[in-house]
Write a protein that holds these residues in place. Structure first.
Motif, PDB file in Angstrom:
ATOM      1  N   ARG B  53       0.454  -1.430   0.334  1.00  0.00           N
ATOM      2  CA  ARG B  53      -0.232  -0.129  -0.240  1.00  0.00           C
ATOM      3  C   ARG B  53       1.106   1.242   0.225  1.00  0.00           C
ATOM      4  O   ARG B  53       1.915   1.457   0.630  1.00  0.00           O
ATOM      5  CB  ARG B  53      -0.723  -0.428   1.122  1.00  0.00           C
ATOM      6  CG  ARG B  53      -1.570   0.752   1.529  1.00  0.00           C
ATOM      7  CD  ARG B  53      -2.572   0.919   2.763  1.00  0.00           C
ATOM      8  NE  ARG B  53      -3.490   2.161   2.137  1.00  0.00           N
ATOM      9  CZ  ARG B  53      -3.875   3.044   2.623  1.00  0.00           C
ATOM     10  NH1 ARG B  53      -2.057   3.336   3.357  1.00  0.00           N
ATOM     11  NH2 ARG B  53      -3.525   4.824   2.508  1.00  0.00           N
ATOM     12  N   ARG B  57      -1.828   7.984  -0.976  1.00  0.00           N
ATOM     13  CA  ARG B  57      -3.497   7.449  -1.862  1.00  0.00           C
ATOM     14  C   ARG B  57      -3.507   6.007  -1.552  1.00  0.00           C
ATOM     15  O   ARG B  57      -5.439   5.466  -2.247  1.00  0.00           O
ATOM     16  CB  ARG B  57      -3.604   8.301  -2.491  1.00  0.00           C
ATOM     17  CG  ARG B  57      -3.518   9.716  -2.984  1.00  0.00           C
ATOM     18  CD  ARG B  57      -4.620   9.688  -1.991  1.00  0.00           C
ATOM     19  NE  ARG B  57      -4.866  11.601  -1.693  1.00  0.00           N
ATOM     20  CZ  ARG B  57      -3.819  12.533  -0.531  1.00  0.00           C
ATOM     21  NH1 ARG B  57      -3.464  11.286   0.213  1.00  0.00           N
ATOM     22  NH2 ARG B  57      -3.740  13.626  -0.450  1.00  0.00           N
ATOM     23  N   GLY B  58      -2.793   5.304  -1.320  1.00  0.00           N
ATOM     24  CA  GLY B  58      -3.467   3.470  -0.498  1.00  0.00           C
ATOM     25  C   GLY B  58      -2.477   2.711  -1.686  1.00  0.00           C
ATOM     26  O   GLY B  58      -4.013   2.122  -1.719  1.00  0.00           O
ATOM     27  N   VAL B  59      -2.801   3.008  -2.571  1.00  0.00           N
ATOM     28  CA  VAL B  59      -2.870   1.909  -3.916  1.00  0.00           C
ATOM     29  C   VAL B  59      -1.705   1.038  -3.460  1.00  0.00           C
ATOM     30  O   VAL B  59      -0.461   1.507  -3.021  1.00  0.00           O
ATOM     31  CB  VAL B  59      -2.253   3.275  -5.612  1.00  0.00           C
ATOM     32  CG1 VAL B  59      -2.410   1.953  -6.547  1.00  0.00           C
ATOM     33  CG2 VAL B  59      -3.667   3.913  -5.531  1.00  0.00           C
ATOM     34  N   ARG B  60      -2.549  -0.467  -4.076  1.00  0.00           N
ATOM     35  CA  ARG B  60      -2.099  -1.415  -4.032  1.00  0.00           C
ATOM     36  C   ARG B  60       0.130  -0.540  -4.550  1.00  0.00           C
ATOM     37  O   ARG B  60       0.469  -0.882  -5.881  1.00  0.00           O
ATOM     38  CB  ARG B  60      -1.783  -2.665  -4.240  1.00  0.00           C
ATOM     39  CG  ARG B  60      -3.285  -3.108  -3.924  1.00  0.00           C
ATOM     40  CD  ARG B  60      -2.753  -4.489  -4.410  1.00  0.00           C
ATOM     41  NE  ARG B  60      -4.839  -5.303  -3.508  1.00  0.00           N
ATOM     42  CZ  ARG B  60      -5.743  -5.046  -3.419  1.00  0.00           C
ATOM     43  NH1 ARG B  60      -6.262  -4.339  -4.732  1.00  0.00           N
ATOM     44  NH2 ARG B  60      -6.397  -6.202  -2.432  1.00  0.00           N
ATOM     45  N   GLN B  74       1.879   3.299  -9.031  1.00  0.00           N
ATOM     46  CA  GLN B  74       1.595   3.128 -10.362  1.00  0.00           C
ATOM     47  C   GLN B  74       0.387   4.478 -10.306  1.00  0.00           C
ATOM     48  O   GLN B  74      -0.207   5.368 -11.975  1.00  0.00           O
ATOM     49  CB  GLN B  74       0.620   2.513 -10.465  1.00  0.00           C
ATOM     50  CG  GLN B  74       0.290   2.097 -12.154  1.00  0.00           C
ATOM     51  CD  GLN B  74       0.968   2.132 -13.620  1.00  0.00           C
ATOM     52  OE1 GLN B  74       1.608   3.180 -14.195  1.00  0.00           O
ATOM     53  NE2 GLN B  74       2.073   0.908 -13.085  1.00  0.00           N
ATOM     54  N   TYR B  75       0.481   4.838  -9.266  1.00  0.00           N
ATOM     55  CA  TYR B  75      -0.568   6.336  -9.596  1.00  0.00           C
ATOM     56  C   TYR B  75      -0.011   7.579  -9.923  1.00  0.00           C
ATOM     57  O   TYR B  75      -0.204   8.722 -10.358  1.00  0.00           O
ATOM     58  CB  TYR B  75      -1.343   6.508  -7.995  1.00  0.00           C
ATOM     59  CG  TYR B  75      -2.420   7.047  -8.152  1.00  0.00           C
ATOM     60  CD1 TYR B  75      -2.971   7.840  -7.029  1.00  0.00           C
ATOM     61  CD2 TYR B  75      -2.979   7.727  -9.170  1.00  0.00           C
ATOM     62  CE1 TYR B  75      -4.062   7.644  -6.590  1.00  0.00           C
ATOM     63  CE2 TYR B  75      -4.494   8.575  -9.390  1.00  0.00           C
ATOM     64  CZ  TYR B  75      -5.281   8.440  -8.123  1.00  0.00           C
ATOM     65  OH  TYR B  75      -6.553   9.491  -7.779  1.00  0.00           O
TER      66      TYR B  75
END
Lengths: 214, 246, 292
Positions: B53, B57-60, B74-75
């Motif tokens: 995480r 912003r909590g993206v894997r 990736q974000y």
């Protein structure tokens, strides 16, 4: 020029777009709006493909539907190296066909789950997901044992074939239908390898993998 | 900073992947006790196990990139360095060094007996690894089971497998007699449990014998067939019990 | 009546007393019933031959009739009693506008996470590579975020991003400037100056229909000034962009938006996101959020 009746978000169309890129073919993409216009069910398109499905190609008057069939045709006709569909090997052709049929099974399961979650397609999504997991277990096992003998691809020890192209899109987009790939480490390594094939191209929802060290 | 209230994890090592499966420029996605983990190897060979995480912003992190010395989310492309997990670069503000406090959550990670092991607790000192085999061993293909650890253990105990607890109940080492095609007898095998979550378990396996070539492949196949049948039985029982509301 | 009330399990008054899009009117088959879900409650919709749309909580036969309005080509309804009308978009009524629903897409994430993604500029180069942004032009210069006098709306201005140009045209990219507006906890609008007339704007709207706290229908409104492209081409482009965001949204953990500003790390470019989280908390929005 080769014409492709195409929808950007269709995994089946993406299979054809992938091979077209790998082969370096020139193509005229003719957009057919699957959603919301349902253009694939309109009279003009049904005249081209009575099944009302995408993709369809028109190669100088030769019309073919079905992504897997199109892959067979394009590889046979345009792959000078004869690697994507090696017609000189009966064993490989049989093996490839096995996995092309498997790709059709993916169409009826994990692809439908994606259609359900994104576009509210009416189906028994729990059944689709459960069936998808059974298929994923099978292909994960196959890929794992392939790795044990140094084989990076579904069928051939040395290079990808259209079997890899046919299975890749809906596996890669599985999470859009609520099918996680966390339990399938061999599948996850294989999708990275597919992404590293030279001239690999994206579709929305898919990202590039890291390049390998030089 | 994991987004919700912090969870206390036991001070235990869990196997999460075979060493050779943590390949270059790849990110393994794993799960232990409900916690998702991103496991990745840098180009020096060092294995990292991080909370899966991005703290931004909590993206894997597992859908991001392993560039060989860092993970890139990736974000927004935030970069986190191997070993420390420290954020080294924020593309939206390329001229500013990210604050020291910005880092991926790292877990204890070690490699032994052919497996990568993860310890999620932050307590020091970390518990020792269970002692398993000597220097000669073969690791098996891991088996994913749609059933909790308790069911897997109960099933194996009913099968009269010799259950030797290697420590607290979450990690169970079981010796199961298995068929060895070359010897027409059985092969002592150790099964290692990775409790993924309340509903899923991974069974890893190891035999205390170093095999190569066709012998190794034959063992891997026969053990995989056995474990797959075992897995199917466990899952069938679980489904039957769920249908009957047990 | 009591039966219908038990169909509403959402307890967030702010969420309940708002208008929500539940369908693009032109996508509703005439005379047929269509099920829908809003805030965990089951609805039935029916578009009549005369052009009106009806909505019920529960079934049409036994359910409670819900208020139903049409605006911007959508059917809107509410499970409560909205204090205000649906917000306005003056540009929508201008002549020569290309107004349409680009798509209504299901996304497995909370509404507020999806709104934040819509307001975000710093992901363009990574998620929409070669479309809306490209490395190394990733810097986001400071921009302004304000909340309106009465606190009803958020406005972010001077949002600038480097936009690459399509391969066939000019060699250099250019800077675009966006304005973002949040007139509703589950709706956001983007305004972009039109190349041919900088005094006018294209408007793109993300109008969310929260099905559950972790799942939404994203209705994408386009109100554009465009002389060259077909409707399908305009929709196709928006579908492409949104489909690039989808796996990001569906891989965010937790799915609900944490409103405690210390829970997730923010950078300067996240000014809109920080303001939005504070604003949601000020309005006590609990559905789809994790309170501080």
């Amino acid at each position: 020029m080769l014409k492709l009746y195409d929808y950007e978000l269709s995994g089946n169309c993406y299979k054809v777009r992938l091979l077209i890129e790998f082969l370096g073919l020139a193509v005229e993409r003719i957009p057919v709006e699957f959603y919301p216009a349902q253009e694939h069910k309109t009279a003009w398109f049904l005249a081209i493909n009575p099944l009302g499905q995408l993709p369809v190609i028109d190669d100088d008057g030769l019309i073919l539907r079905d992504a897997q069939a199109i892959l067979v045709y394009l590889a046979s006709k345009y792959d000078d190296l004869g690697r994507w569909y090696p017609r000189d090997s009966a064993e490989l052709l049989g093996d490839i066909q096995m996995w092309l049929s498997f790709a059709a099974d993916l169409n009826g399961t994990v692809a439908l789950a994606r259609l359900h979650d994104s576009f509210f397609h009416d189906c028994d999504v729990a059944h689709c997901r459960a069936a998808a997991h059974r298929l994923f277990r099978l292909i994960d096992q196959h890929l794992w044992f392939a790795e044990q003998i140094g084989q990076d691809w579904l069928c051939s020890p040395t290079h990808p074939t259209i079997a890899d192209i046919a299975c890749f899109p809906y596996i890669m987009l599985s999470e859009e239908g609520g099918v996680s790939r966390l339990p399938y480490p061999a599948i996850r390594r294989w999708t990275d390898r597919v992404k590293r094939i030279p001239r690999f191209t994206l579709m929305p929802g898919i990202f590039f993998a890291s390049a390998l060290p030089a | 900073m994991s987004g919700e209230r912090p969870v206390q994890f036991p001070n235990r090592w869990f196997p999460v992947a075979r060493i050779e499966e943590v390949v270059a420029r790849h990110i393994v996605q794993a799960q232990v006790l409900g916690q998702e983990i991103a496991i990745w190897r840098d180009d020096t060979g060092f294995a990292n196990a991080w909370e899966n995480r991005c703290p931004h912003r909590g993206v894997r992190l597992s859908i991001g990139l392993n560039t060989g010395h860092e993970l890139r989310c990736q974000y927004h492309g935030w970069r986190y360095s191997s070993r420390s997990g420290q954020c080294s670069f924020i593309p939206a503000q390329p001229d500013r060094k990210p604050a020291n406090a910005i880092r991926a959550t790292t877990y204890g990670c070690t490699e032994q007996y052919g497996f990568v092991w993860v310890n999620l607790s932050n307590t020091q000192p970390t518990a020792p690894l269970p002692s398993l085999v000597g220097d000669s061993f073969t690791t098996l293909r891991s088996t994913h089971v749609d059933a909790p650890l308790s069911r897997v253990k109960a099933f194996l105990e009913r099968r009269r497998a010799s259950v030797t607890d290697g420590g607290p109940p979450d990690l169970v080492e079981i010796d199961v007699p298995m068929r060895d095609p070359a010897e027409n007898g059985t092969m002592r095998t150790t099964l290692l449990m990775q409790p993924m979550s309340d509903t899923q378990t991974v069974i890893h396996g190891i035999v205390a014998k170093a095999l190569v070539g066709n012998d190794r492949l034959a063992l891997l196949r026969s053990h995989d067939a056995y474990l797959t049948r075992l897995r199917d039985e466990i899952e069938n029982l679980a489904r039957r019990d769920d249908t009957h509301g047990r | 009546m009591q039966e219908q009330c038990s169909l509403i399990t959402c307890e967030d008054p702010t969420a309940l007393n708002a208008w929500y899009v539940v369908a693009a009117v032109c996508e509703l088959p005439i005379g047929l019933e269509r099920p829908a879900r809003l805030l965990d409650a089951p609805l039935t919709l029916r578009r009549e031959r005369g052009g009106t749309v009806q909505a019920w909580l529960g079934s049409s036969a036994e359910g409670l009739s819900l208020p139903c309005r049409q605006k911007f080509g959508y059917a809107w309804t509410s499970l409560g009693v909205p204090a205000q009308d649906i917000f306005d978009i003056p540009q929508y009524d201008e002549p020569h506008r290309r107004n349409m629903n680009a798509a209504s897409v299901g996304v497995n994430v909370s509404g507020p996470r999806a709104i934040e993604n819509f307001l975000d500029l710093a992901h363009f180069a990574f998620v929409h590579t070669n479309y809306l942004g490209v490395e190394p032009h990733t810097e986001i210069k400071p921009y302004q975020v304000n909340i309106s006098e009465g606190g009803e709306e958020i406005l972010a201005t001077q949002c600038r991003a480097y936009q690459p140009v399509a391969a066939l045209s000019a060699k250099q990219g250019y800077e675009v400037e966006y304005v973002y507006r949040v007139p509703h906890p589950y709706c956001a609008l983007l305004y972009k100056a039109v190349a041919t007339d900088p005094t006018r704007q294209d408007v793109i709207g993300l109008l969310l229909q929260p099905i559950t706290e972790d799942r939404v229908v994203a209705h994408m409104l386009l109100s554009l000034l465009d002389d060259t492209n077909s409707d399908a081409a305009l929709r196709g482009y928006q579908q492409l962009i949104f489909s690039q965001d989808k796996p990001i949204l569906e891989n965010q953990l937790p799915k609900r938006l944490p409103l405690n500003l210390r829970t997730e790390v923010s950078a300067r470019a996240d000014a809109s996101s920080s303001t939005y989280r504070r604003w949601l908390n000020d309005h006590r929005v609990r559905y789809g959020t994790i309170p501080p």
